[in-house]
Write a protein that holds these residues in place. Structure first.
Motif, PDB file in Angstrom:
ATOM      1  N   PHE A   2       0.846  -1.186   0.000  1.00  0.00           N
ATOM      2  CA  PHE A   2       0.000   0.000   0.000  1.00  0.00           C
ATOM      3  C   PHE A   2       0.882   1.235   0.000  1.00  0.00           C
ATOM      4  N   LEU A   3       0.812   1.999  -1.062  1.00  0.00           N
ATOM      5  CA  LEU A   3       1.663   3.179  -1.191  1.00  0.00           C
ATOM      6  C   LEU A   3       0.785   4.418  -1.253  1.00  0.00           C
ATOM      7  N   THR A   4       1.141   5.434  -0.493  1.00  0.00           N
ATOM      8  CA  THR A   4       0.324   6.636  -0.404  1.00  0.00           C
ATOM      9  C   THR A   4       1.129   7.858  -0.802  1.00  0.00           C
ATOM     10  N   THR A   5       0.485   8.757  -1.538  1.00  0.00           N
ATOM     11  CA  THR A   5       1.074  10.045  -1.885  1.00  0.00           C
ATOM     12  C   THR A   5       0.386  11.103  -1.037  1.00  0.00           C
ATOM     13  N   TYR A   6       1.186  11.988  -0.444  1.00  0.00           N
ATOM     14  CA  TYR A   6       0.652  13.080   0.363  1.00  0.00           C
ATOM     15  C   TYR A   6       1.014  14.397  -0.301  1.00  0.00           C
ATOM     16  N   LYS A   7       0.056  15.318  -0.350  1.00  0.00           N
ATOM     17  CA  LYS A   7       0.312  16.657  -0.866  1.00  0.00           C
ATOM     18  C   LYS A   7      -0.434  17.650   0.007  1.00  0.00           C
ATOM     19  N   ALA A   8       0.227  18.770   0.279  1.00  0.00           N
ATOM     20  CA  ALA A   8      -0.406  19.809   1.079  1.00  0.00           C
ATOM     21  C   ALA A   8      -0.028  21.166   0.505  1.00  0.00           C
ATOM     22  N   LEU A   9      -0.935  22.109   0.630  1.00  0.00           N
ATOM     23  CA  LEU A   9      -0.719  23.467   0.127  1.00  0.00           C
ATOM     24  C   LEU A   9      -1.279  24.432   1.159  1.00  0.00           C
ATOM     25  N   ARG A  35       5.853  11.388  -1.934  1.00  0.00           N
ATOM     26  CA  ARG A  35       5.328  10.284  -2.745  1.00  0.00           C
ATOM     27  C   ARG A  35       6.259   9.081  -2.637  1.00  0.00           C
ATOM     28  N   PRO A  36       5.739   7.911  -2.924  1.00  0.00           N
ATOM     29  CA  PRO A  36       6.562   6.705  -2.818  1.00  0.00           C
ATOM     30  C   PRO A  36       7.735   6.755  -3.781  1.00  0.00           C
ATOM     31  N   GLY A  37       8.793   6.062  -3.421  1.00  0.00           N
ATOM     32  CA  GLY A  37       9.941   5.951  -4.313  1.00  0.00           C
ATOM     33  C   GLY A  37       9.585   5.150  -5.552  1.00  0.00           C
ATOM     34  N   VAL A  38      10.454   5.214  -6.530  1.00  0.00           N
ATOM     35  CA  VAL A  38      10.204   4.520  -7.794  1.00  0.00           C
ATOM     36  C   VAL A  38      10.329   3.010  -7.607  1.00  0.00           C
ATOM     37  N   SER A  39       9.587   2.286  -8.419  1.00  0.00           N
ATOM     38  CA  SER A  39       9.642   0.831  -8.403  1.00  0.00           C
ATOM     39  C   SER A  39      10.977   0.373  -8.985  1.00  0.00           C
ATOM     40  N   LEU A  40      11.622  -0.540  -8.298  1.00  0.00           N
ATOM     41  CA  LEU A  40      12.917  -1.043  -8.756  1.00  0.00           C
ATOM     42  C   LEU A  40      12.756  -2.287  -9.613  1.00  0.00           C
TER      43      LEU A  40
END
Length: 141
Positions: free
Chosen positions: A6-13, A32-37
């Motif tokens: 479960f990967l979550t991206t957070y953004k706030a302004l 945001r989550p790191g890139v898939s390897l």
């Protein structure tokens, strides 16, 4: 490196104008989550031919990803940007002068890795853009 289902991206302004002195303050936060390897191993046709009982068509090499897709990720990518501005009023017109600072904390998050599996895997190939400041002038009439 992390493995997660479960990967979550957070953004706030946030933005605020200081009253009476007309100073603009704003900022953004992105996490945001790191890139898939991936770990791609190039296998020559000669190594595969015995198990198939025939050579590969065209005698080409085969690339095999040793990792199941989306099971291993790089570190999270966190970035903070900010803006400070001043509003000057001239009758019905106004001018806004601002300073933006992108990547405020000058993180060096990795955006891409070399996917070739070898002694130096995983080597970073791209990192987030370094801290950047820009001056902006906006005129409204």
């Amino acid at each position: 490196k992390q493995s997660s289902g479960f990967l979550t991206t957070y953004k706030a302004l946030a933005a605020y104008t200081v009253p009476k002195i007309d100073v603009l303050l704003s900022g953004t936060l992105s996490s945001r989550p790191g890139v898939s390897l991936s770990a791609n191993l190039v296998v020559p046709s000669a190594q595969i031919a015995p198990s198939l009982g025939r050579p590969l068509s065209g005698g080409a090499n085969v690339t095999i990803n040793l990792l199941e897709p989306n099971t291993m990720f790089g570190d999270r990518i966190n970035q903070v940007d900010m803006r400070v501005g001043k509003v000057l009023r001239f009758g019905t017109s106004r001018a806004t002068f601002s300073l933006d600072v992108l990547n405020l904390f000058n993180t060096d998050a990795i955006l891409a890795y070399n996917p070739t599996f070898n002694a130096t895997w995983p080597t970073p190939t791209t990192v987030i853009t370094a801290r950047l400041a820009r001056v902006i002038a906006q005129f409204d009439w």
